[in-house]
Design a protein around this motif. Structure first.
Motif, PDB file in Angstrom:
ATOM      1  N   LEU A  19       0.586   0.597  25.068  1.00  0.00           N
ATOM      2  CA  LEU A  19       0.775  -0.613  25.844  1.00  0.00           C
ATOM      3  C   LEU A  19       0.316  -0.422  27.286  1.00  0.00           C
ATOM      4  O   LEU A  19       0.193   0.696  27.780  1.00  0.00           O
ATOM      5  N   VAL A  20       0.071  -1.561  27.937  1.00  0.00           N
ATOM      6  CA  VAL A  20      -0.403  -1.567  29.326  1.00  0.00           C
ATOM      7  C   VAL A  20       0.468  -2.494  30.154  1.00  0.00           C
ATOM      8  O   VAL A  20       0.703  -3.649  29.776  1.00  0.00           O
ATOM      9  N   LEU A  21       0.940  -1.990  31.269  1.00  0.00           N
ATOM     10  CA  LEU A  21       1.677  -2.793  32.242  1.00  0.00           C
ATOM     11  C   LEU A  21       0.764  -3.026  33.448  1.00  0.00           C
ATOM     12  O   LEU A  21       0.053  -2.112  33.869  1.00  0.00           O
ATOM     13  N   ASN A  22       0.829  -4.214  33.989  1.00  0.00           N
ATOM     14  CA  ASN A  22      -0.077  -4.595  35.068  1.00  0.00           C
ATOM     15  C   ASN A  22       0.635  -4.789  36.396  1.00  0.00           C
ATOM     16  O   ASN A  22       1.770  -5.260  36.445  1.00  0.00           O
ATOM     17  N   CYS A  23      -0.067  -4.453  37.461  1.00  0.00           N
ATOM     18  CA  CYS A  23       0.442  -4.591  38.822  1.00  0.00           C
ATOM     19  C   CYS A  23      -0.716  -5.058  39.696  1.00  0.00           C
ATOM     20  O   CYS A  23      -1.816  -4.509  39.612  1.00  0.00           O
ATOM     21  N   SER A  24      -0.474  -6.065  40.515  1.00  0.00           N
ATOM     22  CA  SER A  24      -1.507  -6.511  41.452  1.00  0.00           C
ATOM     23  C   SER A  24      -0.913  -6.608  42.852  1.00  0.00           C
ATOM     24  O   SER A  24       0.286  -6.860  43.014  1.00  0.00           O
ATOM     25  N   PHE A  25      -1.748  -6.383  43.844  1.00  0.00           N
ATOM     26  CA  PHE A  25      -1.296  -6.435  45.238  1.00  0.00           C
ATOM     27  C   PHE A  25      -2.328  -7.190  46.066  1.00  0.00           C
ATOM     28  O   PHE A  25      -3.517  -7.207  45.744  1.00  0.00           O
ATOM     29  N   THR A  26      -1.869  -7.833  47.141  1.00  0.00           N
ATOM     30  CA  THR A  26      -2.734  -8.762  47.871  1.00  0.00           C
ATOM     31  C   THR A  26      -3.542  -8.098  48.982  1.00  0.00           C
ATOM     32  O   THR A  26      -4.627  -8.576  49.316  1.00  0.00           O
ATOM     33  N   ASP A  27      -3.040  -7.001  49.552  1.00  0.00           N
ATOM     34  CA  ASP A  27      -3.736  -6.322  50.646  1.00  0.00           C
ATOM     35  C   ASP A  27      -4.263  -4.987  50.143  1.00  0.00           C
ATOM     36  O   ASP A  27      -3.473  -4.120  49.780  1.00  0.00           O
ATOM     37  N   LEU A  62       1.668   9.077  29.916  1.00  0.00           N
ATOM     38  CA  LEU A  62       1.460   8.044  30.919  1.00  0.00           C
ATOM     39  C   LEU A  62       0.144   8.259  31.661  1.00  0.00           C
ATOM     40  O   LEU A  62      -0.206   9.386  32.003  1.00  0.00           O
ATOM     41  N   ASN A  63      -0.544   7.136  31.902  1.00  0.00           N
ATOM     42  CA  ASN A  63      -1.762   7.173  32.701  1.00  0.00           C
ATOM     43  C   ASN A  63      -1.756   5.954  33.601  1.00  0.00           C
ATOM     44  O   ASN A  63      -1.607   4.821  33.133  1.00  0.00           O
ATOM     45  N   ALA A  64      -1.898   6.178  34.895  1.00  0.00           N
ATOM     46  CA  ALA A  64      -1.947   5.072  35.847  1.00  0.00           C
ATOM     47  C   ALA A  64      -3.324   5.033  36.480  1.00  0.00           C
ATOM     48  O   ALA A  64      -3.871   6.062  36.861  1.00  0.00           O
ATOM     49  N   SER A  65      -3.868   3.841  36.594  1.00  0.00           N
ATOM     50  CA  SER A  65      -5.171   3.662  37.241  1.00  0.00           C
ATOM     51  C   SER A  65      -5.012   2.798  38.480  1.00  0.00           C
ATOM     52  O   SER A  65      -4.049   2.040  38.610  1.00  0.00           O
ATOM     53  N   LEU A  66      -5.975   2.934  39.379  1.00  0.00           N
ATOM     54  CA  LEU A  66      -5.953   2.153  40.622  1.00  0.00           C
ATOM     55  C   LEU A  66      -7.353   1.642  40.926  1.00  0.00           C
ATOM     56  O   LEU A  66      -8.312   2.414  40.941  1.00  0.00           O
ATOM     57  N   ASP A  67      -7.458   0.342  41.165  1.00  0.00           N
ATOM     58  CA  ASP A  67      -8.699  -0.276  41.623  1.00  0.00           C
ATOM     59  C   ASP A  67      -8.348  -1.018  42.910  1.00  0.00           C
ATOM     60  O   ASP A  67      -7.891  -2.156  42.880  1.00  0.00           O
ATOM     61  N   LYS A  68      -8.576  -0.343  44.035  1.00  0.00           N
ATOM     62  CA  LYS A  68      -8.195  -0.937  45.329  1.00  0.00           C
ATOM     63  C   LYS A  68      -8.961  -2.205  45.627  1.00  0.00           C
ATOM     64  O   LYS A  68      -8.409  -3.176  46.150  1.00  0.00           O
ATOM     65  N   SER A  69     -10.234  -2.211  45.298  1.00  0.00           N
ATOM     66  CA  SER A  69     -11.081  -3.346  45.676  1.00  0.00           C
ATOM     67  C   SER A  69     -10.609  -4.640  45.029  1.00  0.00           C
ATOM     68  O   SER A  69     -10.705  -5.716  45.629  1.00  0.00           O
ATOM     69  N   SER A  70     -10.087  -4.514  43.798  1.00  0.00           N
ATOM     70  CA  SER A  70      -9.609  -5.723  43.115  1.00  0.00           C
ATOM     71  C   SER A  70      -8.103  -5.909  43.282  1.00  0.00           C
ATOM     72  O   SER A  70      -7.544  -6.893  42.801  1.00  0.00           O
TER      73      SER A  70
END
Lengths: 113, 116
Positions: A19-27, A62-70
């Motif tokens: 499964l995948v959990l999603n997180c988004s941030f505005t800045d 567990l694996n966490a990814s980060l895409d700062k630009s998006s």
């Protein structure tokens, strides 16, 4: 003002599913991003921390990814188990903010045997 | 190192009473943070200390709330004239600064406040 959003708010899956959990941030000017686990009535347990210069971190299943630009991060849980049932929280810190974290509202995960 | 310690774990009080929570951070962690978490929500930042200096306070920290860290070690969070809306979990976290610091925060088990 930094805002963090987590989708979905709740998720129920059968045991063994990935499964995948999603997180988004505005800045996108973040210093780091942390994923936490919280069991009912308990404190927060740190799972993974990703620095702004990194793309992903792994710990066991567990694996966490980060895409700062998006402005997005995902937490991937492989071969889920009933013991993974908990609330998962995403939080970001920004530069010059004294290291304080801004949290999303969490995703409540239930893994059914 | 036993991690971040909070006391008491659960406090039940009547509206109008004062309550105090204590947090013992991981030793040698310079920064200490207080958060409040209500049911179904993520933690909200209240305030943080760097050593004994309180460097930031959220607008959530009304004048009924006061936090101290007198010797740069443990911290207390006092709520005066409690209201039912103060019912929440109060979380404490600590982190080191400088050197190899990754910015990771370590949380305690929290102090749950119930105001009747």
């Amino acid at each position: 003002k930094q805002e963090v959003t987590q989708i979905p708010a709740a998720l129920s899956v059968p045991e063994g599913e990935n499964l995948v959990l999603n997180c988004s941030f505005t800045d996108s000017a973040i210093y780091n991003l942390q994923w936490f686990r919280q069991d009912p009535g308990k404190g927060l347990t740190s799972l993974l921390l990703i620095q702004s210069s990194q793309r992903e971190q792994t710990s066991g299943r567990l694996n966490a990814s980060l895409d700062k630009s998006s402005g997005r991060s995902t937490l991937y849980i492989a071969a889920s188990q009933p013991g993974d049932s908990a609330t998962y929280l995403c939080a970001v810190s920004t530069y010059n903010q004294g290291g304080k974290l801004i949290f999303g509202q969490g995703t409540e995960l239930s893994v059914k045997p | 190192d036993t991690g971040v310690s909070q006391d008491p774990r659960h406090k039940i009080t009547k509206r109008g009473q004062n309550v105090t929570f204590r947090c013992d951070p991981i030793s040698e962690h310079n920064r200490l943070y207080w958060y409040r978490q209500t049911l179904g929500q993520g933690p909200e930042f209240l305030t943080y200390f760097q050593n004994e200096a309180q460097l930031e306070k959220s607008r959530l920290l009304s004048d009924r709330f006061s936090a101290e860290r007198p010797k740069g070690s443990f911290s207390t969070l006092e709520i005066q004239r409690t209201e039912q809306g103060d019912s929440a979990m109060y979380l404490c976290a600590s982190s080191p600064i400088a050197g190899a610091n990754t910015g990771e925060l370590f949380f305690g088990e929290g102090s749950r406040l119930t105001v009747l």
